[in-house]
Design a protein around this motif. Structure first.
Motif, mmCIF file in Angstrom:
data_model
loop_
_atom_site.group_PDB
_atom_site.id
_atom_site.type_symbol
_atom_site.label_atom_id
_atom_site.label_comp_id
_atom_site.label_asym_id
_atom_site.label_seq_id
_atom_site.Cartn_x
_atom_site.Cartn_y
_atom_site.Cartn_z
ATOM 1 N N PRO A 138 0.805 -1.227 0.000
ATOM 2 C CA PRO A 138 0.000 0.000 0.000
ATOM 3 C C PRO A 138 0.834 1.270 0.000
ATOM 4 C CG PRO A 138 -0.111 -1.119 2.129
ATOM 5 C CD PRO A 138 0.574 -2.058 1.199
ATOM 6 N N VAL A 139 1.970 1.250 0.716
ATOM 7 C CA VAL A 139 2.880 2.404 0.753
ATOM 8 C C VAL A 139 4.293 1.864 0.573
ATOM 9 C CG1 VAL A 139 3.771 4.331 2.097
ATOM 10 C CG2 VAL A 139 1.358 3.676 2.318
ATOM 11 N N ASP A 140 4.986 2.348 -0.438
ATOM 12 C CA ASP A 140 6.318 1.821 -0.718
ATOM 13 C C ASP A 140 7.357 2.539 0.140
ATOM 14 O OD1 ASP A 140 8.536 0.589 -1.774
ATOM 15 O OD2 ASP A 140 8.653 1.935 -3.498
ATOM 16 N N VAL A 141 7.933 1.810 1.105
ATOM 17 C CA VAL A 141 9.001 2.372 1.935
ATOM 18 C C VAL A 141 10.344 1.727 1.609
ATOM 19 C CG1 VAL A 141 7.422 2.892 3.830
ATOM 20 C CG2 VAL A 141 8.599 0.675 3.787
ATOM 21 N N PRO A 146 16.338 8.188 -5.952
ATOM 22 C CA PRO A 146 17.496 8.042 -6.833
ATOM 23 C C PRO A 146 18.792 8.500 -6.168
ATOM 24 C CG PRO A 146 15.644 8.898 -8.073
ATOM 25 C CD PRO A 146 15.222 8.882 -6.622
ATOM 26 N N GLY A 147 19.743 7.575 -6.059
ATOM 27 C CA GLY A 147 21.032 7.882 -5.463
ATOM 28 C C GLY A 147 21.049 7.936 -3.953
ATOM 29 N N CYS A 148 19.919 7.630 -3.302
ATOM 30 C CA CYS A 148 19.849 7.723 -1.838
ATOM 31 C C CYS A 148 19.147 6.492 -1.268
ATOM 32 C CB CYS A 148 19.089 8.971 -1.395
ATOM 33 S SG CYS A 148 19.873 10.521 -1.842
ATOM 34 N N TYR A 149 19.739 5.906 -0.251
ATOM 35 C CA TYR A 149 19.095 4.800 0.438
ATOM 36 C C TYR A 149 17.980 5.324 1.324
ATOM 37 C CZ TYR A 149 22.838 1.763 -1.118
ATOM 38 O OH TYR A 149 23.712 1.052 -1.897
ATOM 39 N N GLY A 150 16.913 4.544 1.423
ATOM 40 C CA GLY A 150 15.867 4.827 2.386
ATOM 41 C C GLY A 150 16.104 4.034 3.658
ATOM 42 N N PRO A 174 19.017 0.235 6.400
ATOM 43 C CA PRO A 174 19.125 0.945 5.124
ATOM 44 C C PRO A 174 18.541 0.077 4.003
ATOM 45 C CG PRO A 174 21.268 0.748 6.232
ATOM 46 C CD PRO A 174 20.336 -0.206 6.901
ATOM 47 N N THR A 175 17.800 0.695 3.097
ATOM 48 C CA THR A 175 17.098 -0.090 2.083
ATOM 49 C C THR A 175 17.081 0.620 0.736
ATOM 50 O OG1 THR A 175 14.972 -1.158 1.576
ATOM 51 C CG2 THR A 175 14.883 0.913 2.759
ATOM 52 N N PHE A 176 17.109 -0.201 -0.339
ATOM 53 C CA PHE A 176 16.981 0.338 -1.696
ATOM 54 C C PHE A 176 16.654 -0.823 -2.624
ATOM 55 C CE2 PHE A 176 18.121 2.018 -5.804
ATOM 56 C CZ PHE A 176 17.851 3.375 -5.712
ATOM 57 N N HIS A 177 15.375 -1.134 -2.774
ATOM 58 C CA HIS A 177 14.989 -2.233 -3.660
ATOM 59 C C HIS A 177 13.542 -2.052 -4.094
ATOM 60 C CE1 HIS A 177 12.549 -4.681 -0.707
ATOM 61 N NE2 HIS A 177 13.220 -3.917 0.133
ATOM 62 N N HIS A 178 13.230 -2.598 -5.271
ATOM 63 C CA HIS A 178 11.845 -2.557 -5.745
ATOM 64 C C HIS A 178 11.318 -3.955 -6.016
ATOM 65 C CE1 HIS A 178 11.888 -3.345 -10.237
ATOM 66 N NE2 HIS A 178 13.186 -3.366 -9.934
ATOM 67 N N GLN A 179 12.168 -4.986 -5.815
ATOM 68 C CA GLN A 179 11.731 -6.361 -5.934
ATOM 69 C C GLN A 179 11.870 -7.062 -4.586
ATOM 70 O OE1 GLN A 179 13.674 -8.318 -9.283
ATOM 71 N NE2 GLN A 179 12.371 -7.212 -10.717
ATOM 72 N N ALA A 180 11.255 -8.242 -4.469
ATOM 73 C CA ALA A 180 11.302 -8.969 -3.208
ATOM 74 C C ALA A 180 10.957 -10.425 -3.460
ATOM 75 C CB ALA A 180 10.324 -8.367 -2.194
ATOM 76 N N GLN A 212 17.368 -8.572 2.670
ATOM 77 C CA GLN A 212 16.880 -7.711 1.599
ATOM 78 C C GLN A 212 17.402 -6.291 1.719
ATOM 79 O OE1 GLN A 212 14.699 -8.604 -1.325
ATOM 80 N NE2 GLN A 212 16.051 -6.859 -1.587
ATOM 81 N N TRP A 213 17.864 -5.927 2.890
ATOM 82 C CA TRP A 213 18.391 -4.570 3.084
ATOM 83 C C TRP A 213 19.893 -4.534 2.817
ATOM 84 C CZ3 TRP A 213 16.822 -7.755 7.115
ATOM 85 C CH2 TRP A 213 17.745 -8.016 8.131
ATOM 86 N N HIS A 214 20.514 -3.376 3.066
ATOM 87 C CA HIS A 214 21.927 -3.154 2.780
ATOM 88 C C HIS A 214 22.700 -2.926 4.078
ATOM 89 C CE1 HIS A 214 22.247 -2.820 -1.656
ATOM 90 N NE2 HIS A 214 20.957 -2.565 -1.568
ATOM 91 N N PRO A 215 23.108 -3.993 4.770
ATOM 92 C CA PRO A 215 23.835 -3.795 6.033
ATOM 93 C C PRO A 215 25.152 -3.046 5.850
ATOM 94 C CG PRO A 215 23.892 -6.098 5.354
ATOM 95 C CD PRO A 215 22.889 -5.416 4.484
#
Length: 242
Positions: A138-141, A146-150, A174-180, A212-215
């Motif tokens: 429902p909400v993409d977190v 672009p160029g920044c980790y969430g 820290p996260t940056f992905h659109h697939q799972a 799935q995140w970026h440790p």
């Protein structure tokens, strides 16, 4: 043991520019990966794409493996057509990392798969992927900008390898992905979720962990230190048998 374990880290394969050079094909690896391996007691060995059949030979010289993040794996590997948002641009890397993971799993080598790496791990084990998370949450977190980790919360599953390494009920990552992960691959179990239900970690036998995140983009070394410890223990076991 009188040497630090050698940890192979897969690389990107991209066109890049630097100094006087423009648009050259390079094997590239963000420095944060090698820094975390070093600060965790290991020696990082970059693994640019090679002939897939050489994966067992390469891994025989290493003690542990990290599959780094990056663009999407070709969905042909899990029998699906590409979504319009799927970004496939490195077939050599896809084939190489699939071979590395198959060989590492067969050998029981300690491995840590990061973001894309976790997705490739799941596909190698026969799983499938959600190709575009904004279609199903429902909400993409998860995607950052672009160029920044969430960043967002993840909830480790108690009683799993990950739950033992990260015993908090939830933590921000820290996260940056659109697939799972969609269908979980054979031999894997889910060991963390996001609050929206997205699979955030999977693990297999021994020390086979995907997150799935970026440790590497944070200051928490617990996962990399655990990989290095597992690699060290495997070397000591092999020395004892030899």
């Amino acid at each position: 043991m009188d040497r630090r374990p050698l940890i192979g880290v897969s690389t990107y394969l991209v066109d890049a520019s630097w100094s006087d050079w423009r648009g050259r094909r390079v094997a590239l690896l963000p420095e944060r990966y090698t820094a975390q391996v070093r600060d965790s007691g290991g020696i990082a060995v970059p693994l640019p794409p090679d002939v897939p059949e050489r994966a067992p030979e390469v891994l025989a010289r290493l003690d542990g493996l990290v599959i780094a993040g990056g663009p999407d794996i070709d969905p042909a590997y899990y029998g699906e057509p590409a979504h319009p948002a799927t970004e496939v641009d490195s077939p050599e890397r896809d084939a190489w990392e699939v071979a590395l993971l198959r060989s590492a799993l067969a050998a029981g080598m300690p491995l840590l798969a990061v973001c894309r790496g976790m997705q490739v791990l799941n596909v190698v084990c026969g799983g499938t992927l959600v190709q575009h998370l904004p279609d199903v949450v429902p909400v993409d977190v998860h995607g950052g900008s672009p160029g920044c980790y969430g960043s967002h919360l993840v909830r480790p599953v108690p009683g799993t390898l990950l739950g033992g390494l990260l015993p908090e009920s939830e933590l921000e990552v820290p996260t940056f992905h659109h697939q799972a992960v969609d269908r979980v691959g054979a031999g894997l179990r889910v060991s963390a979720h996001a609050p929206d239900g997205t699979v955030e970690a999977v693990e297999g036998p021994g020390f086979a962990l995907g997150v799935q995140w970026h440790p590497e983009q944070g200051d928490d070394l617990r996962l990399m230190r655990a990989l290095v410890r597992a690699a060290t223990a495997a070397v000591l076991d092999a020395m004892a048998l030899g």
